[in-house]
Every structure is written in structure tokens, then in C-alpha cells.
Enzyme design. Structure first.
Site, short mmCIF file in Angstrom:
data_model
loop_
_atom_site.label_atom_id
_atom_site.label_comp_id
_atom_site.label_asym_id
_atom_site.label_seq_id
_atom_site.Cartn_x
_atom_site.Cartn_y
_atom_site.Cartn_z
N ASN A 1 -12.99 -3.21 2.64
CA ASN A 1 -13.91 -2.08 2.80
C ASN A 1 -14.90 -2.07 1.65
O ASN A 1 -14.51 -2.28 0.49
CB ASN A 1 -13.12 -0.77 2.83
CG ASN A 1 -12.19 -0.68 4.03
OD1 ASN A 1 -12.53 -1.17 5.11
ND2 ASN A 1 -11.03 -0.06 3.86
N ASP B 1 0.85 -1.19 0.00
CA ASP B 1 0.00 0.00 0.00
C ASP B 1 0.89 1.25 0.00
O ASP B 1 1.90 1.31 0.70
CB ASP B 1 -0.90 0.00 1.24
CG ASP B 1 -2.06 0.97 1.11
OD1 ASP B 1 -3.22 0.51 1.03
OD2 ASP B 1 -1.81 2.20 1.10
N HIS C 1 -10.43 -5.21 -3.16
CA HIS C 1 -9.08 -5.45 -2.63
C HIS C 1 -9.18 -5.86 -1.18
O HIS C 1 -10.04 -5.40 -0.43
CB HIS C 1 -8.19 -4.22 -2.79
CG HIS C 1 -8.80 -2.95 -2.29
ND1 HIS C 1 -9.74 -2.25 -3.02
CD2 HIS C 1 -8.61 -2.25 -1.15
CE1 HIS C 1 -10.11 -1.18 -2.35
NE2 HIS C 1 -9.45 -1.15 -1.20
N HIS D 1 -7.07 -5.82 2.25
CA HIS D 1 -5.89 -5.28 2.96
C HIS D 1 -5.31 -6.41 3.83
O HIS D 1 -6.06 -7.10 4.54
CB HIS D 1 -6.30 -4.14 3.90
CG HIS D 1 -6.86 -2.93 3.22
ND1 HIS D 1 -6.13 -1.78 3.03
CD2 HIS D 1 -8.09 -2.68 2.70
CE1 HIS D 1 -6.90 -0.87 2.42
NE2 HIS D 1 -8.08 -1.39 2.22
N SER E 1 -12.16 3.53 -0.97
CA SER E 1 -11.76 4.69 -1.77
C SER E 1 -11.35 4.32 -3.20
O SER E 1 -11.29 5.18 -4.06
CB SER E 1 -10.62 5.45 -1.09
OG SER E 1 -9.49 4.62 -0.93
N VAL E 2 -11.06 3.05 -3.45
CA VAL E 2 -10.72 2.60 -4.80
C VAL E 2 -11.74 1.54 -5.22
O VAL E 2 -11.86 0.50 -4.55
CB VAL E 2 -9.29 2.01 -4.87
CG1 VAL E 2 -8.99 1.49 -6.27
CG2 VAL E 2 -8.25 3.06 -4.47
#
Ligand code: 5GP
Length: 114
Positions: free
Chosen positions: A87, A30, A100, A102, A95-96
Site C-alpha cells: 500500500n 500482522d 512493507h 503484506h 497506515s505505517v
């Protein structure tokens, strides 16, 4: 449709510190790490978020989760522990818009999350 930043990273069109890749998924560090180890694991397929995944993606999602654990082991996180986070949507902190996972480790994780 325009490629997401993570599709471009997976295609090596923009640089990232890639720590693992195979035919289906790519893992890279990240850019704004929230822990001593902070890696993002993304499917090459541009699923926007987990809410948009379908039963067609069942095998891919299983692969993603198993690879998250494998990447965590490769990074030496498995003995002390680590956290996987996905998320979803605005209130989820996404936010993207490219699914994904993490992988966070190297410090004690608090609960509940912020
Ligand atoms: P989200 O908030 O959507 O769950 O997580 C997106 C993550 O992508 C954030 O932790 C952010 O730091 C990371 N990120 C955003 N843009 C880039 C980029 O261009 N390169 C890398 N390596 N990470 C990024």
C-alpha cells in the site's frame, strides 16, 4: 527522526511474532490479520513507502520480493496461492510509513480489492 513501529520490531525493541529475518529484511505476523496467514515483510532500512525508493534500493527491493516468495513457501502458501500487497499513501491504504509487503494467504482472495 523517530523510529517507526516496524523499525522497533526489526530491532526487537517491541515484541512481534517474527517468522523470518536476515541482514536486510524482517518478516512478522500482522497484529490484525486479514487472512488466516498474514505476514508483513519489511526492509530494515526505513524507506517510508515504495514511492520514496530510489535506484540505490534496487538490490534491496529485489531481495524483498524474492524473500516474500520464500517466506510464502516456508509458510506453506505456495501450492494454493497467496497475495502480495504494497500500500502506498493515503488512498493506497498505507497506515505505517515504513515500506512493507503484506503476504496474505489461506483463503481465496477477491478481485478487485476493496
Ligand atoms: P498498511 O495499512 O500500512 O499497508 O499496513 C500496516 C499493517 O501493520 C496493518 O495491517 C496493521 O495491522 C499492521 N500493524 C500496525 N501496527 C502493528 C504492530 O505494532 N505490530 C504488528 N505485528 N503489526 C502492526
Amino acid at each position: 527522526m523517530n523510529k517507526t513501529i516496524f523499525e522497533k520490531i526489526a530491532a526487537r525493541e517491541i515484541p512481534a511474532d517474527i517468522v523470518y529475518e536476515d541482514d536486510l529484511v524482517v518478516a512478522f505476523k500482522d497484529i490484525h490479520p486479514q487472512a488466516p496467514t498474514h505476514v508483513l515483510l519489511v526492509p530494515r532500512k526505513p524507506i517510508p513507502r515504495i514511492n520514496e525508493a530510489t535506484t540505490e534500493d534496487q538490490a534491496l527491493l529485489g531481495h524483498l520480493l524474492l524473500k516474500a516468495a520464500e517466506v510464502a513457501r516456508r509458510l506453506g502458501l505456495d501450492q494454493r496461492g497467496y497475495r502480495l500487497v504494497i500500500n502506498n499513501g493515503a488512498e493506497g491504504g498505507e497506515s505505517v510509513p515504513h515500506l512493507h509487503c503484506h503476504i496474505l494467504g489461506g483463503r481465496h482472495m477477491r478481485w478487485p480489492p476493496g
